[in-house]
Scaffold this active site. Structure first.
Site, short mmCIF file in Angstrom:
data_model
loop_
_atom_site.label_atom_id
_atom_site.label_comp_id
_atom_site.label_asym_id
_atom_site.label_seq_id
_atom_site.Cartn_x
_atom_site.Cartn_y
_atom_site.Cartn_z
N ARG A 56 0.86 -1.19 0.00
CA ARG A 56 0.00 0.00 0.00
C ARG A 56 0.89 1.24 0.00
O ARG A 56 0.74 2.15 0.77
CB ARG A 56 -0.95 0.05 1.19
CG ARG A 56 -1.87 1.30 1.11
CD ARG A 56 -2.91 1.44 2.21
NE ARG A 56 -2.54 0.96 3.51
CZ ARG A 56 -1.73 1.59 4.35
NH1 ARG A 56 -1.18 2.73 4.02
NH2 ARG A 56 -1.45 1.05 5.51
N TYR A 109 -17.72 13.26 -16.18
CA TYR A 109 -18.16 11.92 -15.75
C TYR A 109 -18.99 12.04 -14.46
O TYR A 109 -18.58 12.71 -13.50
CB TYR A 109 -16.91 11.08 -15.52
CG TYR A 109 -17.16 9.66 -15.13
CD1 TYR A 109 -17.75 8.76 -16.00
CD2 TYR A 109 -16.78 9.20 -13.87
CE1 TYR A 109 -17.96 7.45 -15.65
CE2 TYR A 109 -17.00 7.87 -13.50
CZ TYR A 109 -17.59 7.00 -14.40
OH TYR A 109 -17.80 5.70 -14.03
N ASP A 181 -9.41 14.84 -17.19
CA ASP A 181 -9.71 13.43 -17.41
C ASP A 181 -9.48 13.17 -18.90
O ASP A 181 -10.20 13.69 -19.74
CB ASP A 181 -11.16 13.14 -16.99
CG ASP A 181 -11.54 11.66 -17.14
OD1 ASP A 181 -10.93 10.97 -17.98
OD2 ASP A 181 -12.46 11.22 -16.42
N LYS A 206 -10.74 1.35 -18.97
CA LYS A 206 -11.26 1.48 -20.34
C LYS A 206 -10.20 1.01 -21.34
O LYS A 206 -9.95 -0.16 -21.43
CB LYS A 206 -11.71 2.93 -20.57
CG LYS A 206 -12.62 3.48 -19.46
CD LYS A 206 -13.97 2.79 -19.39
CE LYS A 206 -14.74 3.01 -18.10
NZ LYS A 206 -14.91 4.38 -17.67
C1 LIG Z 1 -15.19 5.02 -16.42
C2 LIG Z 1 -14.75 6.42 -16.34
C3 LIG Z 1 -14.20 6.94 -15.17
C4 LIG Z 1 -14.12 6.14 -13.89
O1 LIG Z 1 -13.30 5.04 -13.98
P1 LIG Z 1 -13.50 3.73 -13.06
O2 LIG Z 1 -12.31 2.91 -13.41
O3 LIG Z 1 -14.81 3.12 -13.47
O4 LIG Z 1 -13.54 4.18 -11.65
C5 LIG Z 1 -13.73 8.24 -15.20
N1 LIG Z 1 -13.84 9.00 -16.29
C6 LIG Z 1 -14.37 8.55 -17.43
C7 LIG Z 1 -14.44 9.46 -18.62
C8 LIG Z 1 -14.85 7.25 -17.51
O5 LIG Z 1 -15.41 6.80 -18.62
#
Ligand SMILES: *Cc1c(COP(=O)(O)O)cnc(C)c1O
Length: 387
Positions: A56, A109, A181, A206
């Site tokens: 951790r 998001y 993001d 993703k």
């Molecule tokens: C899925 C997603 C997130 C969050 O990611 P997780 O791995 O599900 O916590 C953040 N930003 C965007 C644009 C996303 O599609």
């Protein structure tokens, strides 16, 4: 080798550690802790923030992935988290204190919006949401207490962009930190740190993982900013990435540039096809010349992702029939994996908060001709104007 490796080489070529017996795929360190031969050795490790003591904190398998991701984004340092939201919450919370104010893009998001707009309130942090396509609206939402501008470009349902260079210029003059993001574009197609953005976050769940079998997130930025996260949000909130997830995401990452090329070509083919259908009223994909911010998209991204959306009237029942009739596109909310996905969502946007059904497609790695044929048969089955 004197010239720095080009992008594909950077991704595909592993640094070989002689301790790994020449293994091509580096071994997975799934140990929760690391032991020492003497007290003196332990004390030396304790004084070094890069040493391996307890997972951790630092773990060699997670570290390898972090090093790779930092290089791909052109950042000094990266920190991985258990999920994208783990990374986003660490990045946001490390940037603000009680009394501070955040300006957030209104199409960001959903859970990130909820963290910033309501959860953070309990710590005395306030926020306003602004139309990210308009720097004037962002400026209008700012206060003297604004310390953070939270961006997502493009956004992942309506694909609205922010002018990242202009946002940086505006924020820097006011001492406001910027977070982007960057999940949609991936490190292959957009590198916001090069524009002066302070922190980049990704959901590695993703594209980076790419096989719908692991979850993760990352924050990338300058050394000092990431070290600060290491000492507080990483250690105290503890949403660290598991070594197994790091190994699986590292494997996905090796084919990311290749997969992105396929996603991009297929998504463009499908977006162009949808645009030609008479009953489709709007296709949202930054790679289409008809996208209202296509020129901006070309100026800050070198390619385009797999995700797009479209509208075709407001008869939700007809859309339900369409989605249910699809065979290659499975119904699901995530994206970035090898397999095509569809979701039926409701978007509300514009000053009038118009609400309309929107179909979002994640264009996977199947043959684009099969995907187009699937869309066409589902349109026919749902009773959209005959093809
Ligand atoms: C899925 C997603 C997130 C969050 O990611 P997780 O791995 O599900 O916590 C953040 N930003 C965007 C644009 C996303 O599609």
């Amino acid at each position: 080798m004197s010239a720095p490796p080009r992008f594909h080489s950077l991704v595909a070529h592993d640094g070989h550690d002689p301790r790994h017996h020449g293994a091509v795929h580096p071994p997975l360190y799934d140990s929760s802790l690391f032991t020492f031969a003497s007290v003196a050795e332990m004390e030396r490790a304790d004084a070094d923030p890069d040493s391996f003591i307890y997972s951790r904190g630092n773990n060699p398998t997670v570290r390898e992935l972090e090093t790779r991701l930092a290089a791909m984004e052109g950042g000094e340092r990266a920190r991985c988290f258990a999920t994208g939201m783990g990374a986003i919450s660490a990045a946001v919370l490390s940037s603000v204190h009680a009394g501070d104010h955040i300006v957030c893009v209104d199409q960001a998001y959903g859970p990130a919006r909820e963290l910033i707009g309501s959860y953070a309130r309990r710590f005395g942090i306030t926020a306003d949401f602004a139309d990210g396509t308009d720097l004037g609206a962002i400026a209008e939402a700012a206060h003297p207490e604004t310390k953070l501008l939270y961006l997502e470009s493009p956004t992942s349902l309506l694909f609205e962009l922010q002018d990242l260079r202009a946002c940086v210029e505006w924020a820097r003059e006011r001492g406001i930190r910027t977070i982007v993001d960057n999940t949609w574009a991936s490190p292959c197609y957009q590198n916001p740190l090069a524009f002066g953005i302070d922190l980049v976050v990704h959901s590695l769940t993703k594209y980076a993982g790419g096989h719908s079998d692991s979850m993760g997130g990352v924050v990338i930025g300058r050394e000092a900013a990431i070290r600060k996260i290491d000492r507080s949000e990483l250690k105290l909130l503890g949403a660290v990435m598991q070594p197994h997830a790091a190994a699986s995401i590292a494997r996905g990452l090796r084919t990311l540039p290749l997969r992105m090329e396929r996603h991009e070509a297929s998504a463009l083919a499908i977006a162009s096809h949808l645009e030609e259908l008479p009953f489709v009223t709007c296709v949202r994909y930054p790679g289409l010349p008809s996208h209202p911010q296509h020129d901006l998209a070309r100026s800050q991204m070198s390619g385009f992702g797999s995700l797009l959306s479209f509208e075709a009237g407001d008869d939700r029942e007809r859309f339900v029939r369409f989605v249910d009739a699809l065979r290659f596109f499975r119904i699901g909310f995530s994206w970035g994996g090898y397999e095509s996905l569809v979701s039926l969502q409701t978007a509300s946007f514009g000053k009038a908060r118009r609400s309309v059904p929107v179909v979002r497609l994640h264009v996977g790695l199947e043959e684009p001709q099969d995907l187009i044929a699937d869309l066409d048969q589902a349109f026919r089955a749902a009773g959209f104007q005959s093809l």
